[in-house]
Design a protein around this motif. Sequence first.
Motif, mmCIF file in Angstrom:
data_model
loop_
_atom_site.group_PDB
_atom_site.id
_atom_site.type_symbol
_atom_site.label_atom_id
_atom_site.label_comp_id
_atom_site.label_asym_id
_atom_site.label_seq_id
_atom_site.Cartn_x
_atom_site.Cartn_y
_atom_site.Cartn_z
ATOM 1 N N VAL A 1 0.363 3.172 -18.949
ATOM 2 C CA VAL A 1 -0.870 2.523 -18.506
ATOM 3 C C VAL A 1 -0.522 1.649 -17.300
ATOM 4 C CG1 VAL A 1 -2.744 0.963 -19.144
ATOM 5 C CG2 VAL A 1 -1.776 2.536 -20.851
ATOM 6 N N ARG A 2 -1.173 1.908 -16.153
ATOM 7 C CA ARG A 2 -0.779 1.267 -14.903
ATOM 8 C C ARG A 2 -1.700 0.137 -14.452
ATOM 9 N NH1 ARG A 2 3.488 3.747 -12.264
ATOM 10 N NH2 ARG A 2 3.389 1.768 -11.143
ATOM 11 N N ASP A 3 -2.960 0.127 -14.905
ATOM 12 C CA ASP A 3 -3.855 -0.953 -14.473
ATOM 13 C C ASP A 3 -4.978 -1.116 -15.479
ATOM 14 O OD1 ASP A 3 -4.655 -3.033 -12.912
ATOM 15 O OD2 ASP A 3 -5.554 -1.826 -11.325
ATOM 16 N N LEU A 4 -5.502 -2.360 -15.554
ATOM 17 C CA LEU A 4 -6.590 -2.720 -16.454
ATOM 18 C C LEU A 4 -7.539 -3.651 -15.722
ATOM 19 C CD1 LEU A 4 -4.424 -3.614 -19.586
ATOM 20 C CD2 LEU A 4 -5.820 -1.557 -19.367
ATOM 21 N N ASP A 5 -8.839 -3.582 -16.079
ATOM 22 C CA ASP A 5 -9.799 -4.508 -15.490
ATOM 23 C C ASP A 5 -11.017 -4.612 -16.399
ATOM 24 O OD1 ASP A 5 -10.614 -6.361 -13.622
ATOM 25 O OD2 ASP A 5 -11.675 -4.895 -12.398
ATOM 26 N N PHE A 6 -11.499 -5.859 -16.599
ATOM 27 C CA PHE A 6 -12.675 -6.127 -17.420
ATOM 28 C C PHE A 6 -13.903 -6.279 -16.541
ATOM 29 C CE2 PHE A 6 -9.710 -7.689 -20.778
ATOM 30 C CZ PHE A 6 -10.250 -6.994 -21.856
ATOM 31 N N ALA A 7 -15.069 -5.923 -17.095
ATOM 32 C CA ALA A 7 -16.354 -6.148 -16.446
ATOM 33 C C ALA A 7 -17.374 -6.538 -17.502
ATOM 34 C CB ALA A 7 -16.829 -4.910 -15.693
ATOM 35 N N VAL A 8 -18.297 -7.434 -17.143
ATOM 36 C CA VAL A 8 -19.369 -7.850 -18.051
ATOM 37 C C VAL A 8 -20.486 -6.824 -17.960
ATOM 38 C CG1 VAL A 8 -21.047 -9.644 -18.581
ATOM 39 C CG2 VAL A 8 -18.765 -10.268 -17.776
ATOM 40 N N ASN A 9 -20.885 -6.280 -19.110
ATOM 41 C CA ASN A 9 -21.940 -5.265 -19.173
ATOM 42 C C ASN A 9 -23.052 -5.779 -20.078
ATOM 43 O OD1 ASN A 9 -23.313 -2.848 -18.858
ATOM 44 N ND2 ASN A 9 -22.280 -1.872 -20.590
ATOM 45 N N GLY A 10 -23.837 -6.715 -19.563
ATOM 46 C CA GLY A 10 -24.874 -7.316 -20.375
ATOM 47 C C GLY A 10 -24.350 -8.539 -21.111
ATOM 48 N N PRO A 11 -25.229 -9.252 -21.816
ATOM 49 C CA PRO A 11 -24.822 -10.502 -22.476
ATOM 50 C C PRO A 11 -23.925 -10.303 -23.680
ATOM 51 C CG PRO A 11 -27.092 -9.952 -23.005
ATOM 52 C CD PRO A 11 -26.658 -8.962 -21.969
ATOM 53 N N GLU A 12 -23.872 -9.113 -24.253
ATOM 54 C CA GLU A 12 -23.122 -8.917 -25.491
ATOM 55 C C GLU A 12 -22.083 -7.812 -25.406
ATOM 56 O OE1 GLU A 12 -25.780 -8.342 -28.713
ATOM 57 O OE2 GLU A 12 -26.583 -10.386 -28.669
ATOM 58 N N ASP A 13 -21.746 -7.385 -24.212
ATOM 59 C CA ASP A 13 -20.796 -6.283 -24.082
ATOM 60 C C ASP A 13 -19.814 -6.555 -22.953
ATOM 61 O OD1 ASP A 13 -21.615 -4.428 -26.119
ATOM 62 O OD2 ASP A 13 -23.392 -4.029 -24.917
ATOM 63 N N LEU A 14 -18.579 -6.082 -23.170
ATOM 64 C CA LEU A 14 -17.555 -6.031 -22.137
ATOM 65 C C LEU A 14 -17.145 -4.580 -21.946
ATOM 66 C CD1 LEU A 14 -14.958 -8.889 -22.822
ATOM 67 C CD2 LEU A 14 -16.447 -8.678 -20.843
ATOM 68 N N LEU A 15 -16.818 -4.233 -20.718
ATOM 69 C CA LEU A 15 -16.249 -2.923 -20.434
ATOM 70 C C LEU A 15 -14.825 -3.122 -19.933
ATOM 71 C CD1 LEU A 15 -18.985 -0.691 -18.744
ATOM 72 C CD2 LEU A 15 -17.867 -0.335 -20.939
#
Length: 741
Positions: free
Chosen positions: A222-236
Amino acid sequence: MQGFVKSSCHVVCAMATGVRMVHAACAVNRTSHALSCGPLGLVAFASARSVVIYEPRNAKLGGRVLQALNGHNGKVNCVCWISKSNCESELELLSGASDNLVLLWKQQDKQFTCSGRLEGHEGPVTAVDSIILASHDLLLVTAAGDSSVRVWLRHAPEDAAVCVQVLSFGNGFVLALALALLPGTEEPILACGGNDRTIHLYALQENKMVLKQRLIGHEDWVRDLDFAVNGPEDLLLASCSQDGYIRLWQIGVQTEKPPEDMDVPLRLTENTFIVSTAGRVVKFIVTAEAVLAGHDGWVLGVHWQSSSSKGVLQSLRLLSCSMDKTMVIWAPDPDTGVWLEQVRVGDVGGNTLGFLGCQFRDDGCAIMGYVFHGALQLWCFDSDSQEWRLHPAVSGHAGSVNGLAWDPAGCFLLSAGADQTTRLFAQWVHSPCVSTWHEFCRPQIHGYALQCLAPLPHFRFVSGADEKLLRAFAAPRHALENLARLTSLSSADLDLKPTPGEERLAEGACIPALGLSNKAVFQGEENTGRTNDEKERMSGTGDRYPQSCFHACQLDEPPAEHHLLQNTLWPEVQKLYGHGYEIFAVATDPGSTLIASACKASHPDQAAILLWSVAQWRLLGSLVHHSLTVTALAFSPDGSRLLAASRDRTWSLWQRRDKADTSKEGLPFVLIGATDKATAIHSRLIWDCAWSHDSEYFVTAGRDHKLRCGNGAGVWRNHPAHVEPQNRPSSRGRLVAIAYL
């Protein structure tokens, strides 16, 4: 008066009066997290042992380098801006390097200074990330080659960051880190990915990171990771791997199970974990959302577009880059929700490798990536044509810069580096009042590390590499016409005539298969690089694989990386044989009638300085004095003397003979001054030497961190005879180049 400074991997142009930097040529390090796009349009990237702050605010002008941050003693591997949700004007930056250190940088008075040192790792730092907690504390995580991840906490901006926990991964190592706040809570979640093909999820519980879940799916590192907010109750969470795939994981709060008669979307896998926060227990579910398959090689970078820019919400998009030489923007279909490829940019063909990292700009209208050999690419969305266009960006050597020289007319700067290239930098004139420096040509792409070069008139130069011969190059028509179109060169400055001995001026150049010599390409041969006779002899399948990629074209802006690699080579016009070992130093006299060269040596016979005639391209003789490698050669500005510095800790001064003097083998120079072991004023080897503008004085620079000054007659001055820098470099540093302005 303009001058230059030579450093490990940077070429810096400066003004001697009221010294200020006007241009910095540098490349991005060959690591996976060496680029970070931050607030206010600033970009930070790792270059050699420095962190470069770059501002591509006006993409059409190519941007500018604002500052190079120096504090590491090893190669910088990763950089990361510290994101602040309250939009503070104060900027902070993290950097990790091979010296096992993590440095914290803070902007003060528009300049970045080191505000903290994080010590503790026992291996090179490979990844860093940070997040601001609800308590306004700064949480930092760092991964290193010692198979550990360290968690740091800073309570106030003026406090030092303290290591509060060490996560051990046994015999494995972590390559990627990502931090975010769990939806519906104020607790941070940490994702770690490495060579075990697994993503480890940690949550902060009672001031300790606790392992909550392991996500399995990738079949390679696994070479890279990144989080994003997807609405008030979800993370991607986006993860990429050397298996060529990108996986999207959804992290959300688990609710009560719906009735059996309700439609429930099909999930590939589901994992749950529990987090205690604010006196309550929250259950989260992790679901494999999608698998994105579109790259043909290792996927080494992923980055989410910011959810908002200047208070405006933006659609969810993901940027990825791969060793297949492309960057791809992914977005969900508005009707079906299926993730599809929206845009694909990059290089097609060529002899380069792919992208190592990529980043979105905050507004989502520009993307940046850097390739294996260090070139930075900036793509901007053109609202008029509705297309993504490649714009000029900062460029430079990916290895140490070993040679620098202005052309005789002072119109452009030539450099040679250990990355096996020579490069030409000049001013791009946008208007009578606006001009910026850029790379316009890459005359030589070689198979050996370049060690030195010297300019010749009529747009020519001679270079030496880790081989036994010197090579001379002449600018082709295509390069000269583009230089005249974009720079301050006028048509009167151009000499569109073939060099002596050539029947016609070459249109361009190409590198034959399995060859090291740039072959001239003449008009009518641009597409294949073969003469008409060669075309007639070719038949069958052999003609399907032409050796040349040269294509002549008119440029309206500095060339992009693919154009520099294919269409800016200069043809080789001469080879000079005579040295027995690898070339180390070369110089030309002001009249460009003589070339002096030296090679690596461990014996006096090998350390001879060879003199060559430029007009006849033949050897005139040799100057024997030194016992070890001659490291530097410099002709005085009036051309009457030649100064040589050597690894044997001595220098020698040679006087040009009168043309009427034909004694002693007719050598054009005679020794008039030198030092020996008894009178040597440097205690270590001498790296470089330079003359004053009036030819009265010269300076030598040694590995003993000292400058020594003498006059043109070979006598040392009493004052200032010896100059020692006040801030002595560390034992790892060395003074390797000087220039009298």
